[in-house]
Write a protein that holds these residues in place. Structure first.
Motif, PDB file in Angstrom:
ATOM      1  N   ASP A   2       0.848  -1.188   0.000  1.00  0.00           N
ATOM      2  CA  ASP A   2       0.000   0.000   0.000  1.00  0.00           C
ATOM      3  C   ASP A   2       0.880   1.232   0.000  1.00  0.00           C
ATOM      4  OD1 ASP A   2      -2.406  -1.387   0.027  1.00  0.00           O
ATOM      5  OD2 ASP A   2      -2.428  -1.523   2.212  1.00  0.00           O
ATOM      6  N   LEU A   3       0.555   2.161  -0.878  1.00  0.00           N
ATOM      7  CA  LEU A   3       1.321   3.408  -0.969  1.00  0.00           C
ATOM      8  C   LEU A   3       0.563   4.509  -0.244  1.00  0.00           C
ATOM      9  CD1 LEU A   3       2.306   3.217  -4.735  1.00  0.00           C
ATOM     10  CD2 LEU A   3       3.730   2.653  -2.776  1.00  0.00           C
ATOM     11  N   SER A   4       1.300   5.336   0.467  1.00  0.00           N
ATOM     12  CA  SER A   4       0.666   6.457   1.161  1.00  0.00           C
ATOM     13  C   SER A   4       0.194   7.481   0.134  1.00  0.00           C
ATOM     14  CB  SER A   4       1.656   7.104   2.130  1.00  0.00           C
ATOM     15  OG  SER A   4       2.670   7.775   1.407  1.00  0.00           O
ATOM     16  N   LYS A   5      -0.691   8.364   0.581  1.00  0.00           N
ATOM     17  CA  LYS A   5      -1.194   9.411  -0.314  1.00  0.00           C
ATOM     18  C   LYS A   5      -0.063  10.306  -0.789  1.00  0.00           C
ATOM     19  CE  LYS A   5      -5.907   9.575   1.338  1.00  0.00           C
ATOM     20  NZ  LYS A   5      -6.993  10.387   1.844  1.00  0.00           N
ATOM     21  N   ASP A   6       0.890  10.596   0.097  1.00  0.00           N
ATOM     22  CA  ASP A   6       2.041  11.418  -0.275  1.00  0.00           C
ATOM     23  C   ASP A   6       2.887  10.730  -1.345  1.00  0.00           C
ATOM     24  OD1 ASP A   6       1.299  13.380   1.513  1.00  0.00           O
ATOM     25  OD2 ASP A   6       2.689  12.715   3.085  1.00  0.00           O
ATOM     26  N   THR A   7       3.120   9.440  -1.173  1.00  0.00           N
ATOM     27  CA  THR A   7       3.915   8.689  -2.149  1.00  0.00           C
ATOM     28  C   THR A   7       3.193   8.613  -3.488  1.00  0.00           C
ATOM     29  OG1 THR A   7       4.913   7.386  -0.380  1.00  0.00           O
ATOM     30  CG2 THR A   7       5.062   6.491  -2.606  1.00  0.00           C
ATOM     31  N   SER A  41       7.790   0.150  -4.763  1.00  0.00           N
ATOM     32  CA  SER A  41       6.812   1.239  -4.837  1.00  0.00           C
ATOM     33  C   SER A  41       6.539   1.632  -6.292  1.00  0.00           C
ATOM     34  CB  SER A  41       7.268   2.448  -4.020  1.00  0.00           C
ATOM     35  OG  SER A  41       8.487   2.946  -4.493  1.00  0.00           O
TER      36      SER A  41
END
Length: 126
Positions: A2-7, A41
């Motif tokens: 899962d990627l963060s919103k920032d990433t 990522s």
């Protein structure tokens, strides 16, 4: 992964540059490192954006041309005779990468696409 919103936001902004570098033959690990991200990522991002996977594949296929060009440049450059084995290894590596990333253009075997059509002649014969 899962990627963060920032990433996700960072990758969305950097995506055109990532694709350009990939198409130019840059290593995926080097691209990720320059962005402060992991290879995973970059792969995970492809699953979140609608066209990302197709764009990634197109850039990888285009990179085959870059690798073929690198192999030709290495082969044509003046090198010391002591350096010859290293150059041969680099050329073989570039050729391998081109073959893997675009087997239709650089593969050892020609790929043959055959479309077979069947025609029902019973109406004509009767």
């Amino acid at each position: 992964m899962d990627l963060s919103k920032d990433t996700l936001a960072r990758l969305a902004l950097a995506w055109p540059g990532i694709l350009a570098r990939l198409a130019a033959g840059d290593r995926i690990a080097a691209i990720a490192k320059d962005l402060g991200l992991s290879r995973d990522s970059l792969y995970a991002y492809q699953n979140t954006a609608p066209q990302a996977r197709a764009q990634w594949q197109a850039a990888r296929e285009a990179s085959a041309d870059a690798f073929a060009d690198m192999a030709i440049e290495e082969a044509m450059a003046d090198h010391d005779k002591d350096h010859a084995q290293h150059v041969r290894t680099r050329i073989d590596t570039y050729k391998w990468a081109a073959r893997v990333r675009n087997p239709r253009a650089y593969g050892d075997k020609a790929q043959l696409d055959v479309n077979v059509r069947t025609v029902d002649l019973t109406r004509i014969i009767e």
